[in-house]
Write an enzyme that holds these catalytic residues in place. Structure first.
Site, short mmCIF file in Angstrom:
data_model
loop_
_atom_site.label_atom_id
_atom_site.label_comp_id
_atom_site.label_asym_id
_atom_site.label_seq_id
_atom_site.Cartn_x
_atom_site.Cartn_y
_atom_site.Cartn_z
N GLY A 123 112.14 -34.90 113.53
CA GLY A 123 111.40 -35.34 112.34
C GLY A 123 109.90 -35.41 112.58
N LYS B 207 114.24 -42.09 105.98
CA LYS B 207 113.15 -41.32 105.35
C LYS B 207 113.65 -40.21 104.43
CE LYS B 207 109.61 -41.89 108.95
NZ LYS B 207 108.67 -41.17 109.82
N SER C 55 109.09 -52.98 114.63
CA SER C 55 107.90 -52.25 114.18
C SER C 55 106.61 -53.03 114.39
CB SER C 55 108.07 -51.95 112.70
OG SER C 55 106.90 -51.40 112.20
N ASP D 171 102.51 -39.28 107.70
CA ASP D 171 102.56 -38.94 109.12
C ASP D 171 101.67 -37.74 109.48
OD1 ASP D 171 104.22 -40.98 110.02
OD2 ASP D 171 106.05 -39.85 109.63
N ASN E 2 107.78 -41.44 103.84
CA ASN E 2 107.56 -42.64 104.68
C ASN E 2 106.75 -43.71 103.94
OD1 ASN E 2 104.86 -41.83 104.88
ND2 ASN E 2 104.71 -42.41 107.03
P1 NAP Z 1 114.08 -37.00 116.61
O1 NAP Z 1 114.08 -36.46 115.22
O2 NAP Z 1 115.31 -37.70 117.12
O3 NAP Z 1 113.73 -35.77 117.61
C1 NAP Z 1 113.75 -35.96 118.99
C2 NAP Z 1 113.23 -34.73 119.69
O4 NAP Z 1 113.19 -35.00 121.11
C3 NAP Z 1 114.13 -33.50 119.53
O5 NAP Z 1 113.33 -32.35 119.50
C4 NAP Z 1 114.99 -33.54 120.81
O6 NAP Z 1 115.48 -32.29 121.22
C5 NAP Z 1 113.96 -34.02 121.81
N1 NAP Z 1 114.60 -34.64 122.97
C6 NAP Z 1 115.32 -35.79 123.00
N2 NAP Z 1 115.75 -36.04 124.26
C7 NAP Z 1 115.30 -35.02 125.03
C8 NAP Z 1 115.43 -34.70 126.41
N3 NAP Z 1 116.13 -35.49 127.24
N4 NAP Z 1 114.83 -33.58 126.87
C9 NAP Z 1 114.11 -32.78 126.02
N5 NAP Z 1 113.97 -33.02 124.71
C10 NAP Z 1 114.56 -34.14 124.22
O7 NAP Z 1 112.89 -38.04 116.83
P2 NAP Z 1 111.48 -38.08 116.07
O8 NAP Z 1 111.57 -38.95 114.89
O9 NAP Z 1 111.04 -36.66 115.89
O10 NAP Z 1 110.54 -38.84 117.14
C11 NAP Z 1 110.11 -38.19 118.33
C12 NAP Z 1 109.11 -39.10 119.06
O11 NAP Z 1 107.93 -39.26 118.27
C13 NAP Z 1 109.62 -40.53 119.32
O12 NAP Z 1 109.20 -40.94 120.59
C14 NAP Z 1 108.95 -41.36 118.23
O13 NAP Z 1 108.79 -42.71 118.60
C15 NAP Z 1 107.60 -40.64 118.12
N6 NAP Z 1 106.93 -40.81 116.82
C16 NAP Z 1 105.65 -41.30 116.80
C17 NAP Z 1 104.98 -41.44 115.59
C18 NAP Z 1 103.58 -42.00 115.59
O14 NAP Z 1 103.06 -42.39 114.53
N7 NAP Z 1 102.90 -42.05 116.72
C19 NAP Z 1 105.58 -41.08 114.38
C20 NAP Z 1 106.88 -40.56 114.43
C21 NAP Z 1 107.55 -40.44 115.65
P3 NAP Z 1 116.93 -31.75 120.69
O15 NAP Z 1 116.66 -31.15 119.36
O16 NAP Z 1 117.31 -30.77 121.72
O17 NAP Z 1 117.84 -32.94 120.63
#
Ligand code: NAP
Length: 279
Positions: free
Chosen positions: A129, A65, A14, A101, A86
């Site tokens: 998420g 979380k 992190s 978030d 969070n």
């Molecule tokens: P998550 O709950 O695991 O969700 C992942 C999402 O990505 C799902 O909708 C999944 O679709 C999709 N996905 C994964 N592989 C894919 C592929 N090959 N093709 C198309 N869709 C795909 O993860 P999350 O916690 O929501 O995080 C998502 C992203 O946001 C990550 O990169 C994370 O680092 C980033 N993030 C950033 C912040 C920030 O403060 N900037 C905060 C939180 C998260 P399916 O449902 O079909 O599996």
């Protein structure tokens, strides 16, 4: 000395300690932020330890979380809507769970100049998420329409049903080409973007995005999506700003002080550059 920390997976790399400690130092506060690697069976005991008088609170990250919510004495409406805590604040031994978030997302969108969503349509790619927090943020910004598209279409439909009051609509990947031109804000909330060559939509689809749209990628780096969007002259924001703004909000909740956002941003940018240089 007061303590704060991140309750997360033991392999978490992190950026939070860097930005929170920079903020404590900048304001001359006698406090420190540590990584508290925690496996799921230990989450309850770890959160109970936050009641101690020398602890300000904690951040909680994936995958804990959801586990954190029942461990708190009070949980904010926003955290309940998002379904995840969070940030935990120690209020004289009582633990308040919140989620920063959605705030981090909203603050970044506003900082990019998009202040009023009332006449606008947003398109969210992903239904995990992070997408949940983004949708709650878009609703608080009063976006007129929020379109959701996800690889697993059923998950987008479930999320739209759960969070939508008619303003959230799941659309199929097949009809994405129709949704792109009408969207003022495109948000990548999928996991695609961490590696070169990964894009949630194709370069041809980027050509369909409206000229005045903002492309927001939650990934904390310049992704291929953002590079394509920039090359077309579109406005872009990467996930670093959201990371900084959610952290700044947590900082204020623990300390009651205004967070030095610029100091925190510079600290994470320097750390990212350092990590990139040592690869
Ligand atoms: P998550 O709950 O695991 O969700 C992942 C999402 O990505 C799902 O909708 C999944 O679709 C999709 N996905 C994964 N592989 C894919 C592929 N090959 N093709 C198309 N869709 C795909 O993860 P999350 O916690 O929501 O995080 C998502 C992203 O946001 C990550 O990169 C994370 O680092 C980033 N993030 C950033 C912040 C920030 O403060 N900037 C905060 C939180 C998260 P399916 O449902 O079909 O599996």
């Amino acid at each position: 000395m007061k303590l704060c920390g991140l309750i997360g997976d033991p392999v978490e790399h992190s950026l939070s300690p860097v930005m929170q400690n920079a903020a404590f130092q900048h304001l001359g506060l006698d406090a420190t932020y540590a990584l508290w690697p925690t496996v799921a069976p230990e989450v309850s005991e770890r959160i109970a330890s936050l009641r101690s008088s020398n602890v300000l609170g904690a951040n909680v990250t994936v995958p804990h979380k959801q586990l954190a919510m029942p461990e708190c004495d009070d949980v904010s409406d926003t955290a309940r809507l998002i379904g995840a805590v969070n940030t935990i604040i120690n209020e004289s031994g009582r633990l308040r769970g919140d989620n920063t978030d959605a705030y981090g997302f909203m603050a970044s969108v506003k900082a990019a100049g998009l202040r009023d969503g009332r006449q606008a349509t947003a398109l969210v790619l992903g239904a995990g998420g992070a997408a949940r927090a983004v949708i709650v943020g878009l609703q608080q910004l009063e976006f007129r329409r929020i379109l959701l598209v996800n690889r697993t279409a059923g998950k987008a439909r479930e999320l739209a049903d759960e969070l939508g009051g008619g303003d959230v609509l799941a659309v199929d990947w097949e009809s994405l080409d129709d949704s792109l031109p009408e969207s003022t804000l495109i948000v990548n909330a999928t996991s695609l973007g961490w590696h070169d060559g990964e894009m949630p939509i194709s370069p041809e689809q980027v050509l369909l995005v409206s000229r005045d749209a903002l492309v927001f990628d939650l990934t904390y780096r310049e992704t291929d999506l953002l590079r394509e969007a920039k090359s077309r002259g579109l406005s872009t924001v990467d996930g670093l700003e959201m990371l900084v703004r959610q952290g700044a909000r947590s900082f204020s909740m623990w300390t009651g002080k205004e967070a030095p956002v610029d100091v925190m941003r510079r600290a994470v940018q320097a750390e990212q550059a350092r990590r990139a240089g040592s690869r």
